[in-house]
Design an enzyme around this catalytic site. Sequence first.
Site, PDB file in Angstrom:
ATOM      1  N   GLU A 177       4.263   8.008  -1.272  1.00 29.94           N
ATOM      2  CA  GLU A 177       5.505   8.716  -1.597  1.00 29.94           C
ATOM      3  C   GLU A 177       6.567   8.551  -0.511  1.00 29.94           C
ATOM      4  O   GLU A 177       7.762   8.587  -0.798  1.00 29.94           O
ATOM      5  CB  GLU A 177       5.209  10.200  -1.832  1.00 29.94           C
ATOM      6  N   GLY A 221      12.004   4.420   7.459  1.00 31.31           N
ATOM      7  CA  GLY A 221      11.560   5.791   7.633  1.00 31.31           C
ATOM      8  C   GLY A 221      11.680   6.266   9.071  1.00 31.31           C
ATOM      9  O   GLY A 221      11.408   5.511  10.011  1.00 31.31           O
ATOM     10  N   SER A 230       0.196   4.926   5.153  1.00 31.89           N
ATOM     11  CA  SER A 230      -0.779   4.078   4.471  1.00 31.89           C
ATOM     12  C   SER A 230      -2.138   4.152   5.151  1.00 31.89           C
ATOM     13  O   SER A 230      -3.173   3.984   4.504  1.00 31.89           O
ATOM     14  CB  SER A 230      -0.281   2.630   4.450  1.00 31.89           C
ATOM     15  N   ARG A 231      -2.144   4.407   6.443  1.00 35.32           N
ATOM     16  CA  ARG A 231      -3.405   4.431   7.187  1.00 35.32           C
ATOM     17  C   ARG A 231      -4.145   5.763   7.059  1.00 35.32           C
ATOM     18  O   ARG A 231      -5.279   5.877   7.529  1.00 35.32           O
ATOM     19  CB  ARG A 231      -3.154   4.087   8.656  1.00 35.32           C
ATOM     20  N   VAL A 239       8.285  11.976   5.082  1.00 38.20           N
ATOM     21  CA  VAL A 239       7.688  12.712   3.967  1.00 38.20           C
ATOM     22  C   VAL A 239       6.298  13.174   4.405  1.00 38.20           C
ATOM     23  O   VAL A 239       5.520  12.393   4.955  1.00 38.20           O
ATOM     24  CB  VAL A 239       7.603  11.834   2.706  1.00 38.20           C
ATOM     25  N   ASN A 288       0.857  -1.193   0.000  1.00 36.53           N
ATOM     26  CA  ASN A 288       0.000   0.000   0.000  1.00 36.53           C
ATOM     27  C   ASN A 288       0.890   1.240   0.000  1.00 36.53           C
ATOM     28  O   ASN A 288       0.764   2.132   0.835  1.00 36.53           O
ATOM     29  CB  ASN A 288      -0.951  -0.006   1.202  1.00 36.53           C
ATOM     30  N   GLN A 322      10.470   2.314  16.000  1.00 37.36           N
ATOM     31  CA  GLN A 322      10.789   1.138  15.192  1.00 37.36           C
ATOM     32  C   GLN A 322      12.222   1.209  14.673  1.00 37.36           C
ATOM     33  O   GLN A 322      12.956   0.214  14.699  1.00 37.36           O
ATOM     34  CB  GLN A 322       9.817   1.029  14.022  1.00 37.36           C
ATOM     35  N   ASP A 364       8.524   6.260  11.766  1.00 32.43           N
ATOM     36  CA  ASP A 364       8.402   5.216  12.790  1.00 32.43           C
ATOM     37  C   ASP A 364       9.684   5.246  13.630  1.00 32.43           C
ATOM     38  O   ASP A 364      10.533   4.354  13.523  1.00 32.43           O
ATOM     39  CB  ASP A 364       8.182   3.858  12.140  1.00 32.43           C
ATOM     40  N   HIS A 419       7.205   5.765   1.165  1.00 26.94           N
ATOM     41  CA  HIS A 419       7.897   4.513   0.832  1.00 26.94           C
ATOM     42  C   HIS A 419       8.828   4.699  -0.362  1.00 26.94           C
ATOM     43  O   HIS A 419       9.962   4.202  -0.367  1.00 26.94           O
ATOM     44  CB  HIS A 419       6.878   3.414   0.489  1.00 26.94           C
TER      45      HIS A 419
END
Length: 282
Positions: free
Chosen positions: A35, A149, A188-189, A178, A32, A155, A152, A37
Amino acid sequence: MRTVHSLKELRTILRGYRQQGKTIGLVPTMGNLHEGHISLVRKAAEASDIVVTSIFVNPMQFGANEDLDTYPRTLVEDQEKLAAAGNTLVFAPGVEEIYPEGLANQTKVVVPEVSEGHCGASRPGHFEGVATVVTMLFNMVQPDIAVFGEKDFQQLAVIRKLARDLMIPVEVIGAPTVREDDGLAKSSRNGYLSEQERGIAPVVFRTLRHTADQLAQGRTDYSILEQEARDALSEAGLRPDYFNIVNSLTLKPASKDDRELTLLVAAFLGTTRLIDNLSITR
Protein backbone atom coordinates in the site's frame (compact mmCIF):
# COMPACT_ATOMS: atom_id res chain seq x y z
CA MET A 1 -2.51 -0.25 -18.60
CA ARG A 2 0.43 -1.47 -20.64
CA THR A 3 3.63 -3.22 -19.59
CA VAL A 4 6.84 -2.82 -21.59
CA HIS A 5 10.24 -4.36 -21.08
CA SER A 6 12.49 -2.46 -23.49
CA LEU A 7 13.72 1.12 -23.58
CA LYS A 8 12.76 1.37 -27.25
CA GLU A 9 9.12 0.51 -26.49
CA LEU A 10 9.08 2.87 -23.53
CA ARG A 11 10.36 5.83 -25.52
CA THR A 12 8.00 5.20 -28.42
CA ILE A 13 4.95 5.20 -26.16
CA LEU A 14 6.06 8.23 -24.14
CA ARG A 15 6.81 10.19 -27.31
CA GLY A 16 3.17 9.75 -28.29
CA TYR A 17 1.94 11.02 -24.93
CA ARG A 18 4.19 14.07 -25.11
CA GLN A 19 2.92 14.91 -28.58
CA GLN A 20 -0.55 14.99 -27.03
CA GLY A 21 0.69 17.49 -24.43
CA LYS A 22 0.45 15.01 -21.55
CA THR A 23 2.53 15.42 -18.40
CA ILE A 24 4.38 12.36 -17.16
CA GLY A 25 4.94 11.12 -13.61
CA LEU A 26 7.43 8.43 -12.56
CA VAL A 27 7.31 6.07 -9.58
CA PRO A 28 10.50 3.96 -9.38
CA THR A 29 10.08 0.68 -7.47
CA MET A 30 11.67 -2.74 -7.10
CA GLY A 31 8.28 -4.45 -7.20
CA ASN A 32 6.71 -6.61 -4.48
CA LEU A 33 4.32 -3.70 -4.10
CA HIS A 34 2.35 -2.83 -0.97
CA GLU A 35 0.00 0.00 0.00
CA GLY A 36 2.93 2.35 0.51
CA HIS A 37 3.94 1.99 -3.14
CA ILE A 38 0.35 2.34 -4.29
CA SER A 39 0.06 5.62 -2.37
CA LEU A 40 3.00 6.91 -4.44
CA VAL A 41 1.20 5.95 -7.65
CA ARG A 42 -1.94 7.74 -6.52
CA LYS A 43 0.07 10.84 -5.65
CA ALA A 44 1.75 10.76 -9.07
CA ALA A 45 -1.68 10.43 -10.72
CA GLU A 46 -2.83 13.56 -8.92
CA ALA A 47 0.16 15.52 -10.20
CA SER A 48 0.46 14.23 -13.79
CA ASP A 49 -1.59 12.91 -16.70
CA ILE A 50 0.41 9.73 -17.28
CA VAL A 51 1.96 7.57 -14.55
CA VAL A 52 4.91 5.30 -15.31
CA THR A 53 5.85 2.83 -12.59
CA SER A 54 9.18 1.10 -13.04
CA ILE A 55 9.73 -2.34 -11.57
CA PHE A 56 13.40 -3.26 -11.47
CA VAL A 57 15.31 -5.11 -8.76
CA ASN A 58 18.52 -3.14 -9.13
CA PRO A 59 21.57 -5.32 -8.46
CA MET A 60 23.85 -2.29 -8.13
CA GLN A 61 22.25 -1.19 -4.86
CA PHE A 62 22.59 -4.56 -3.09
CA GLY A 63 25.63 -5.50 -1.05
CA ALA A 64 27.45 -8.83 -1.24
CA ASN A 65 25.56 -10.41 1.67
CA GLU A 66 22.16 -8.80 1.10
CA ASP A 67 18.91 -10.18 -0.29
CA LEU A 68 19.25 -9.64 -4.06
CA ASP A 69 18.62 -13.30 -4.89
CA THR A 70 15.72 -13.74 -2.46
CA TYR A 71 13.98 -10.38 -2.98
CA PRO A 72 10.43 -11.29 -4.08
CA ARG A 73 9.62 -10.89 -7.79
CA THR A 74 5.82 -10.56 -8.04
CA LEU A 75 5.18 -8.92 -11.41
CA VAL A 76 1.69 -10.35 -12.04
CA GLU A 77 0.38 -9.32 -8.61
CA ASP A 78 2.09 -5.94 -8.97
CA GLN A 79 0.41 -5.33 -12.33
CA GLU A 80 -3.01 -6.02 -10.82
CA LYS A 81 -2.42 -3.56 -7.98
CA LEU A 82 -1.10 -0.87 -10.33
CA ALA A 83 -4.00 -1.20 -12.76
CA ALA A 84 -6.46 -0.73 -9.90
CA ALA A 85 -4.57 2.38 -8.73
CA GLY A 86 -4.77 4.19 -12.06
CA ASN A 87 -1.26 3.52 -13.31
CA THR A 88 -0.78 4.01 -17.07
CA LEU A 89 2.42 2.21 -17.98
CA VAL A 90 4.66 -0.36 -16.29
CA PHE A 91 8.34 -0.41 -17.27
CA ALA A 92 9.78 -3.76 -16.19
CA PRO A 93 13.20 -4.15 -17.81
CA GLY A 94 15.61 -7.01 -17.33
CA VAL A 95 19.11 -6.47 -15.97
CA GLU A 96 20.58 -6.72 -19.49
CA GLU A 97 18.38 -3.85 -20.66
CA ILE A 98 19.66 -1.53 -17.93
CA TYR A 99 23.27 -2.71 -17.72
CA PRO A 100 24.09 -4.15 -21.18
CA GLU A 101 27.84 -4.03 -20.52
CA GLY A 102 27.57 -5.38 -16.99
CA LEU A 103 27.91 -3.66 -13.63
CA ALA A 104 31.70 -3.49 -13.69
CA ASN A 105 31.72 -1.29 -16.80
CA GLN A 106 28.76 0.88 -15.86
CA THR A 107 29.20 4.63 -15.35
CA LYS A 108 28.15 5.41 -11.79
CA VAL A 109 26.65 8.46 -10.08
CA VAL A 110 28.07 9.44 -6.69
CA VAL A 111 26.20 12.00 -4.58
CA PRO A 112 28.56 13.48 -1.96
CA GLU A 113 27.87 14.28 1.69
CA VAL A 114 24.15 13.51 1.96
CA SER A 115 24.75 9.88 0.93
CA GLU A 116 27.41 9.43 3.60
CA GLY A 117 26.62 8.22 7.10
CA HIS A 118 23.46 6.46 8.28
CA CYS A 119 22.49 3.86 5.65
CA GLY A 120 25.39 5.04 3.50
CA ALA A 121 27.84 3.95 6.18
CA SER A 122 26.07 0.67 6.89
CA ARG A 123 25.56 -0.29 3.24
CA PRO A 124 28.65 0.77 1.25
CA GLY A 125 27.83 1.37 -2.41
CA HIS A 126 24.08 1.31 -1.82
CA PHE A 127 23.37 4.94 -2.62
CA GLU A 128 25.76 4.85 -5.55
CA GLY A 129 23.54 2.12 -6.98
CA VAL A 130 20.36 4.02 -6.18
CA ALA A 131 21.65 7.30 -7.61
CA THR A 132 22.87 5.61 -10.78
CA VAL A 133 19.66 3.76 -11.60
CA VAL A 134 17.43 6.72 -10.70
CA THR A 135 19.48 9.01 -12.93
CA MET A 136 19.09 6.46 -15.73
CA LEU A 137 15.33 6.26 -15.14
CA PHE A 138 15.09 10.05 -15.20
CA ASN A 139 16.87 10.02 -18.56
CA MET A 140 14.81 7.14 -19.95
CA VAL A 141 11.38 8.40 -18.87
CA GLN A 142 12.12 12.16 -18.77
CA PRO A 143 9.28 12.69 -16.29
CA ASP A 144 7.85 16.02 -15.25
CA ILE A 145 7.48 14.76 -11.68
CA ALA A 146 8.79 11.75 -9.74
CA VAL A 147 7.41 10.47 -6.44
CA PHE A 148 9.43 8.77 -3.71
CA GLY A 149 8.45 7.68 -0.22
CA GLU A 150 9.60 9.61 2.83
CA LYS A 151 10.15 6.29 4.61
CA ASP A 152 13.50 6.13 2.79
CA PHE A 153 14.39 9.61 4.05
CA GLN A 154 18.08 9.56 3.19
CA GLN A 155 17.35 8.14 -0.26
CA LEU A 156 14.90 10.99 -0.91
CA ALA A 157 17.56 13.52 0.09
CA VAL A 158 20.10 11.84 -2.21
CA ILE A 159 17.70 11.93 -5.16
CA ARG A 160 16.75 15.56 -4.58
CA LYS A 161 20.42 16.53 -4.55
CA LEU A 162 21.31 14.58 -7.68
CA ALA A 163 18.40 16.11 -9.61
CA ARG A 164 19.42 19.58 -8.44
CA ASP A 165 23.16 19.15 -9.02
CA LEU A 166 22.80 17.50 -12.44
CA MET A 167 20.11 20.03 -13.44
CA ILE A 168 17.60 17.33 -14.33
CA PRO A 169 14.27 19.07 -15.05
CA VAL A 170 12.11 16.96 -12.75
CA GLU A 171 10.13 17.87 -9.65
CA VAL A 172 10.96 15.33 -6.94
CA ILE A 173 7.96 14.84 -4.64
CA GLY A 174 8.11 13.13 -1.25
CA ALA A 175 5.09 11.13 -0.08
CA PRO A 176 4.30 10.39 3.59
CA THR A 177 5.15 7.00 5.07
CA VAL A 178 2.24 4.57 5.08
CA ARG A 179 1.98 2.56 8.29
CA GLU A 180 0.24 -0.49 9.67
CA ASP A 181 -2.35 0.09 12.41
CA ASP A 182 0.32 -0.54 15.06
CA GLY A 183 2.71 2.02 13.56
CA LEU A 184 5.09 -0.27 11.69
CA ALA A 185 6.14 1.38 8.43
CA LYS A 186 4.97 -0.66 5.45
CA SER A 187 7.89 -2.31 3.69
CA SER A 188 8.39 -5.10 1.18
CA ARG A 189 10.83 -6.66 3.63
CA ASN A 190 8.24 -6.92 6.42
CA GLY A 191 7.29 -10.21 4.78
CA TYR A 192 10.58 -11.65 6.03
CA LEU A 193 9.47 -11.26 9.66
CA SER A 194 8.30 -14.27 11.65
CA GLU A 195 5.04 -13.99 13.58
CA GLN A 196 6.97 -13.35 16.79
CA GLU A 197 9.20 -10.74 15.15
CA ARG A 198 6.17 -9.03 13.62
CA GLY A 199 4.82 -8.55 17.14
CA ILE A 200 8.05 -6.88 18.23
CA ALA A 201 8.58 -4.67 15.16
CA PRO A 202 6.28 -1.76 16.16
CA VAL A 203 8.75 -0.84 18.92
CA VAL A 204 10.79 0.92 16.22
CA PHE A 205 8.12 3.57 15.65
CA ARG A 206 7.25 3.74 19.34
CA THR A 207 10.90 4.54 20.07
CA LEU A 208 10.88 7.27 17.43
CA ARG A 209 7.76 8.81 18.94
CA HIS A 210 9.11 8.63 22.48
CA THR A 211 12.33 10.36 21.43
CA ALA A 212 10.38 13.00 19.49
CA ASP A 213 8.31 13.67 22.62
CA GLN A 214 11.51 14.17 24.63
CA LEU A 215 12.77 16.67 22.05
CA ALA A 216 9.44 18.50 22.08
CA GLN A 217 9.82 18.89 25.84
CA GLY A 218 13.07 20.75 25.27
CA ARG A 219 15.79 18.13 25.64
CA THR A 220 18.92 18.86 23.60
CA ASP A 221 21.25 16.17 24.96
CA TYR A 222 21.12 14.43 21.60
CA SER A 223 23.83 11.83 22.17
CA ILE A 224 22.17 10.68 25.39
CA LEU A 225 18.76 10.52 23.69
CA GLU A 226 20.27 8.49 20.86
CA GLN A 227 21.80 6.03 23.32
CA GLU A 228 18.52 5.74 25.24
CA ALA A 229 16.76 4.91 21.98
CA ARG A 230 19.34 2.28 21.03
CA ASP A 231 19.02 0.76 24.50
CA ALA A 232 15.22 0.62 24.15
CA LEU A 233 15.53 -1.18 20.83
CA SER A 234 18.05 -3.65 22.24
CA GLU A 235 15.87 -4.39 25.25
CA ALA A 236 12.97 -5.19 22.92
CA GLY A 237 15.08 -7.76 21.07
CA LEU A 238 16.36 -5.74 18.10
CA ARG A 239 19.97 -5.12 17.10
CA PRO A 240 20.34 -1.38 16.45
CA ASP A 241 22.35 -0.33 13.42
CA TYR A 242 21.98 3.37 14.15
CA PHE A 243 19.67 5.90 15.77
CA ASN A 244 20.63 9.43 14.76
CA ILE A 245 19.12 12.87 15.40
CA VAL A 246 19.96 15.05 12.40
CA ASN A 247 19.28 18.36 10.69
CA SER A 248 16.41 17.59 8.31
CA LEU A 249 18.03 19.33 5.34
CA THR A 250 21.69 18.37 5.65
CA LEU A 251 21.28 15.04 7.49
CA LYS A 252 24.27 16.06 9.59
CA PRO A 253 24.18 15.72 13.40
CA ALA A 254 21.69 18.18 14.83
CA SER A 255 22.84 21.25 16.71
CA LYS A 256 20.95 22.86 19.56
CA ASP A 257 19.98 25.73 17.25
CA ASP A 258 18.35 23.50 14.61
CA ARG A 259 14.58 23.74 14.42
CA GLU A 260 13.88 21.13 11.74
CA LEU A 261 14.99 17.74 13.08
CA THR A 262 14.68 14.21 11.74
CA LEU A 263 15.19 11.03 13.74
CA LEU A 264 16.70 8.28 11.60
CA VAL A 265 16.73 4.64 12.71
CA ALA A 266 17.82 1.30 11.33
CA ALA A 267 17.76 -1.94 13.31
CA PHE A 268 17.87 -5.66 12.66
CA LEU A 269 15.08 -7.90 13.88
CA GLY A 270 16.36 -11.38 13.29
CA THR A 271 17.86 -11.17 9.80
CA THR A 272 15.49 -8.40 8.64
CA ARG A 273 16.75 -4.82 8.56
CA LEU A 274 14.04 -2.29 9.40
CA ILE A 275 14.38 1.44 8.74
CA ASP A 276 12.13 4.33 9.73
CA ASN A 277 12.24 8.03 10.52
CA LEU A 278 10.25 10.83 12.09
CA SER A 279 10.60 14.57 11.45
CA ILE A 280 9.68 17.30 13.92
CA THR A 281 9.76 21.09 14.10
CA ARG A 282 10.83 22.63 17.40
